[in-house]
Design a protein around this motif. Sequence first.
Motif, PDB file in Angstrom:
ATOM      1  N   ARG A   1       0.776  -1.109  -0.001  1.00 22.83           N
ATOM      2  CA  ARG A   1      -0.008  -0.031   0.262  1.00 22.83           C
ATOM      3  C   ARG A   1       1.175   1.114   0.150  1.00 22.83           C
ATOM      4  O   ARG A   1       0.591   2.026  -0.331  1.00 22.83           O
ATOM      5  N   SER A   2       1.773   1.191   0.843  1.00 19.96           N
ATOM      6  CA  SER A   2       3.222   2.199   0.150  1.00 19.96           C
ATOM      7  C   SER A   2       3.652   2.626  -0.366  1.00 19.96           C
ATOM      8  O   SER A   2       3.293   4.089  -1.052  1.00 19.96           O
ATOM      9  N   VAL A   3       4.719   1.361  -1.456  1.00 24.75           N
ATOM     10  CA  VAL A   3       4.358   1.382  -2.148  1.00 24.75           C
ATOM     11  C   VAL A   3       3.619   2.301  -3.155  1.00 24.75           C
ATOM     12  O   VAL A   3       4.109   3.391  -4.600  1.00 24.75           O
ATOM     13  N   ILE A   4       1.846   1.858  -2.962  1.00 27.50           N
ATOM     14  CA  ILE A   4       0.977   2.152  -4.610  1.00 27.50           C
ATOM     15  C   ILE A   4       0.667   4.113  -3.976  1.00 27.50           C
ATOM     16  O   ILE A   4       0.859   4.958  -5.337  1.00 27.50           O
ATOM     17  N   PHE A   5       0.669   3.968  -2.922  1.00 29.79           N
ATOM     18  CA  PHE A   5       0.996   5.584  -2.333  1.00 29.79           C
ATOM     19  C   PHE A   5       1.640   6.547  -2.802  1.00 29.79           C
ATOM     20  O   PHE A   5       1.429   7.406  -3.504  1.00 29.79           O
ATOM     21  N   THR A   6       3.381   5.611  -2.979  1.00 27.34           N
ATOM     22  CA  THR A   6       4.001   6.501  -3.239  1.00 27.34           C
ATOM     23  C   THR A   6       4.578   6.832  -5.540  1.00 27.34           C
ATOM     24  O   THR A   6       4.247   7.677  -5.176  1.00 27.34           O
ATOM     25  N   ILE A   7       3.642   5.999  -5.083  1.00 25.91           N
ATOM     26  CA  ILE A   7       3.346   6.173  -6.953  1.00 25.91           C
ATOM     27  C   ILE A   7       2.406   6.483  -7.298  1.00 25.91           C
ATOM     28  O   ILE A   7       2.631   7.636  -8.757  1.00 25.91           O
ATOM     29  N   ILE A   8       1.692   6.829  -6.711  1.00 23.88           N
ATOM     30  CA  ILE A   8       0.307   7.611  -6.880  1.00 23.88           C
ATOM     31  C   ILE A   8       0.767   9.331  -6.536  1.00 23.88           C
ATOM     32  O   ILE A   8       0.103  10.114  -7.575  1.00 23.88           O
ATOM     33  N   ALA A   9       1.062   9.552  -5.154  1.00 25.33           N
ATOM     34  CA  ALA A   9       2.067  10.476  -5.054  1.00 25.33           C
ATOM     35  C   ALA A   9       2.889  10.973  -6.308  1.00 25.33           C
ATOM     36  O   ALA A   9       3.058  12.597  -6.282  1.00 25.33           O
ATOM     37  N   THR A  10       3.840  10.504  -6.290  1.00 22.06           N
ATOM     38  CA  THR A  10       4.988  10.740  -7.379  1.00 22.06           C
ATOM     39  C   THR A  10       4.102  11.219  -9.056  1.00 22.06           C
ATOM     40  O   THR A  10       4.829  12.094  -9.641  1.00 22.06           O
ATOM     41  N   SER A  11       3.287  10.541  -9.444  1.00 23.60           N
ATOM     42  CA  SER A  11       2.613  10.652 -10.257  1.00 23.60           C
ATOM     43  C   SER A  11       2.053  11.822 -10.486  1.00 23.60           C
ATOM     44  O   SER A  11       2.064  13.192 -11.020  1.00 23.60           O
ATOM     45  N   ALA A  12       1.334  12.066  -9.245  1.00 24.36           N
ATOM     46  CA  ALA A  12       0.725  13.549  -9.299  1.00 24.36           C
ATOM     47  C   ALA A  12       1.322  14.745  -9.096  1.00 24.36           C
ATOM     48  O   ALA A  12       1.028  15.166 -10.136  1.00 24.36           O
ATOM     49  N   MET A  13       2.131  14.715  -8.629  1.00 27.75           N
ATOM     50  CA  MET A  13       3.006  15.883  -8.129  1.00 27.75           C
ATOM     51  C   MET A  13       4.174  15.869  -9.494  1.00 27.75           C
ATOM     52  O   MET A  13       4.244  17.040 -10.349  1.00 27.75           O
ATOM     53  N   SER A  14       4.775  15.221 -10.294  1.00 26.48           N
ATOM     54  CA  SER A  14       5.236  14.875 -11.727  1.00 26.48           C
ATOM     55  C   SER A  14       4.497  15.682 -12.233  1.00 26.48           C
ATOM     56  O   SER A  14       4.951  16.878 -13.649  1.00 26.48           O
ATOM     57  N   MET A  15       3.106  15.220 -12.424  1.00 27.71           N
ATOM     58  CA  MET A  15       2.137  16.246 -13.680  1.00 27.71           C
ATOM     59  C   MET A  15       1.752  17.307 -13.227  1.00 27.71           C
ATOM     60  O   MET A  15       1.678  17.966 -13.926  1.00 27.71           O
ATOM     61  N   MET A  16       1.798  17.402 -12.065  1.00 24.24           N
ATOM     62  CA  MET A  16       1.291  19.144 -11.676  1.00 24.24           C
ATOM     63  C   MET A  16       2.689  19.782 -12.115  1.00 24.24           C
ATOM     64  O   MET A  16       2.417  20.868 -12.596  1.00 24.24           O
ATOM     65  N   LEU A  17       4.156  18.893 -12.448  1.00 27.24           N
ATOM     66  CA  LEU A  17       4.819  20.297 -12.250  1.00 27.24           C
ATOM     67  C   LEU A  17       5.465  19.759 -13.817  1.00 27.24           C
ATOM     68  O   LEU A  17       5.545  21.592 -14.188  1.00 27.24           O
ATOM     69  N   ILE A  18       4.447  19.666 -14.219  1.00 27.04           N
ATOM     70  CA  ILE A  18       4.787  19.726 -16.312  1.00 27.04           C
ATOM     71  C   ILE A  18       3.631  21.081 -15.962  1.00 27.04           C
ATOM     72  O   ILE A  18       3.983  21.483 -17.475  1.00 27.04           O
ATOM     73  N   GLY A  19       2.281  21.300 -15.629  1.00 23.91           N
ATOM     74  CA  GLY A  19       1.452  21.800 -15.898  1.00 23.91           C
ATOM     75  C   GLY A  19       2.247  23.051 -15.404  1.00 23.91           C
ATOM     76  O   GLY A  19       1.656  23.888 -16.387  1.00 23.91           O
ATOM     77  N   VAL A  20       3.106  23.098 -14.871  1.00 24.47           N
ATOM     78  CA  VAL A  20       3.097  24.453 -14.149  1.00 24.47           C
ATOM     79  C   VAL A  20       4.152  24.907 -15.457  1.00 24.47           C
ATOM     80  O   VAL A  20       4.197  25.986 -15.672  1.00 24.47           O
ATOM     81  N   ILE A  21       4.749  24.339 -15.305  1.00 24.61           N
ATOM     82  CA  ILE A  21       6.411  24.125 -16.555  1.00 24.61           C
ATOM     83  C   ILE A  21       4.917  24.677 -17.886  1.00 24.61           C
ATOM     84  O   ILE A  21       5.493  25.515 -18.179  1.00 24.61           O
TER      85      ILE A  21
END
Length: 760
Positions: free
Chosen positions: A726-746
């Motif tokens: 579960r921790s791994v899945i949560f980490t993947i979700i959070a990392t994906s979200a942050m990456s997508m948000m960063l791309i959006g901001v750029i």
Amino acid sequence: MKIRKMIGLYLAMVLFFVAGMPEKSFADIRPTTQTEAASRMPTDGETPGIEGNPSVIRGNGAMAGEGISQEPVIDPANASKPDVSEPIYDPTSYTKDDFFAQKTLKGIYSSTELYFYVPNYWDVKYVYAQVQYDVSQLVEGKSSSVTFSINNVPIQSYKLEYKNGSPQIVYVKIPMSEVRMGFNSVSISAYARLFDEEGCVDDDSDANWLRIDGTSHIRSGYEAKDPEHTISYFPYPFMSTYNPTGEGLSIAVSDQAANGEVGAAMNLMADLSSETKQENNIQVCLLSDLANKNPTRTILVSIYDNLPQEYKDLVLKAPDTTENATVTFTNDLKGNPLLIITSMSEDSLMEAAYMLMDENRVKQESGNIASVEKGSAQLAVNAGKQSDMMAGNYTLGDIMGRGLTYVGPFHQENYIYLPVSQDFVLSDGGKLALKFRYSENLDFTRSLMTVYWGDVPVASRRLSKENASGDEFNFEIPGDMVGTAANSIKISFDLEITDLICTPRQGDMPWAYVSKESTIFLPPSSDTSLFFDLIGSPFRNQGKFNNVMMVVSDQPSGDELNLFGQVVAMYGNGIKPYGSFLVRKASEFKKDDGDYNLITAGTFGGNALLPQINDKLSFKYSPDGAGFESNEQLILSKEYAGQIGVLQLLKSPFSLNRGMLAVTGSSAQTLLHIQEFLRHSKQRNELTKDCVIVAPDFHTTAFQFLQGTAVKAEPAPLEKLVQNKRSVIFTIIATSAMSMMLIGVIIILIRIRMYRKRNE
């Protein structure tokens, strides 16, 4: 704006997809085969997988054609009266009794099983069951019966009837045509109805019971086959069911006692000691001691150059290279069985020992000579690494060979006997994924499934009509069970029916079935615990020796080797081959070699390692080594201090996260007392805490000196993935979200910059 909307939509879809994904069952990452669980011979407390001839229950149509293992409910009207006369057979040289555990069967339909084992060297002449039982005085003989089956094949049904409160005995002849080599199951299935002046009272589920007494047993009469010097029979005739203590067996090494000789001999001692039960009379000695011990069977482990000429002459094929080992099954000069394990290289002696410990390999040796190639053990180790990575992953089919069937109203239960080693302790992340179904004629307000770890309830689930044709129950074993051991999981169903009539038809009886596809994940603990209560730790892990180094004196005597043999036997019960086990002489031991779990024994003057660790001992030697000094927990009289031996567990002074066992005595006589004490399994099993004084009369006193001795070992990466999914899945979700948000901001910043440039 379109780009931002697309990015936002994409991000939402990613989050929705990942968050909405069902977690993969741990069954999805288990190995495709579990041959070891099905093929190995279980130790005490374990039950093998048995594949029977399942019959089909047809109730409400849900189970037809499934091939579900089920004992038939025999119409009591067709059952015969119990056979109360003991069968008469021609006498045999040997008999063996396997006893039922005392158990009470309750409810309209209930059953129990006993497994008995037929070794390949038995020539079986007869098998029968003697069952002593009591029944409830409310059980009505006209509507109650008991059925006996062998390997799921019904063989006899008898009426059940109350007889003035007196115990009853029934004898059941078991057809030899149904007895097979290896494990056999005998089941007792009771169909018990209640009766009183008012009629049936089956809704009182605790009143219709059948109690099987612990004196009930299966008796096998057999003759022992002549092994004809065939190695595939090993460990027979060196160990046998008609000599369960190993009396008369000596495991000898050359008088030079090379490290490789002693290591191979100790592994064989551990393996053969698994065959002993209450008492272990196997002797480990030097070759020159054999004349005094006068053994009836001998296993000799020696470098070829260390063999006296009379034994070289008995080696049927001398080692022809410096790499391989040979095993010769012959007779000694007195005509007694002799097994000679020899090689030009002492490292290869362990290879031969591992071959003899591996049932799948030894059964291939159909002659009296076997050549064991150097490196063959490593091939087996490499082959087992993949399964070791996922150790603890089983399906119910792997363990039982079938699913679990429940028939009849009220409380029903079945046990799953786990194929775990005796050193198994549950770690974090234990999980069950149960797939099951049940009949639709239940009172779903009162019907329940309950799962037990051993006999401790850990989870329950109410049954529902909408899920009757296919239900699932996934849960983690509660954290308070971590660090505990159990050799079974119990699954019970409470199958309640509304308006239960007096004599329901079999097809209308409630049922439940747990699929053989159900998955059990039991990660073993990798903690190091220094308590005698956990007899395996730290010297065993997953059934194998766990980085063990045995430090012996520079010139070990036969008595010293015998003592080490009993210590190894204590930790080696049910041991599997291909562990890590080394032997060093005390003068050869270097601190740089200390990254092992150490076992040492001896006197202050006899073993050079003991003076080095004296300041670490809980009971330290006196300066002259003639006794032990008092400490904060016990004041020792001078006379008593010179008469006792002490078993001391301590943290290794040479390495972190390692343990050490020091078997200490002030004289050879005190060490002899410890050796004889350890021969008895009952006394070994009563050892507790981390330090035990053994007096000459075998009286023991236990002490706890170490605090917080459980050391967490770092789990392997794959274990981390499984245990922290579960921790791994949560980490993947959070990392994906942050990456997508960063791309959006750029992208937004780029568009703002482009907009400003156009305006300029």
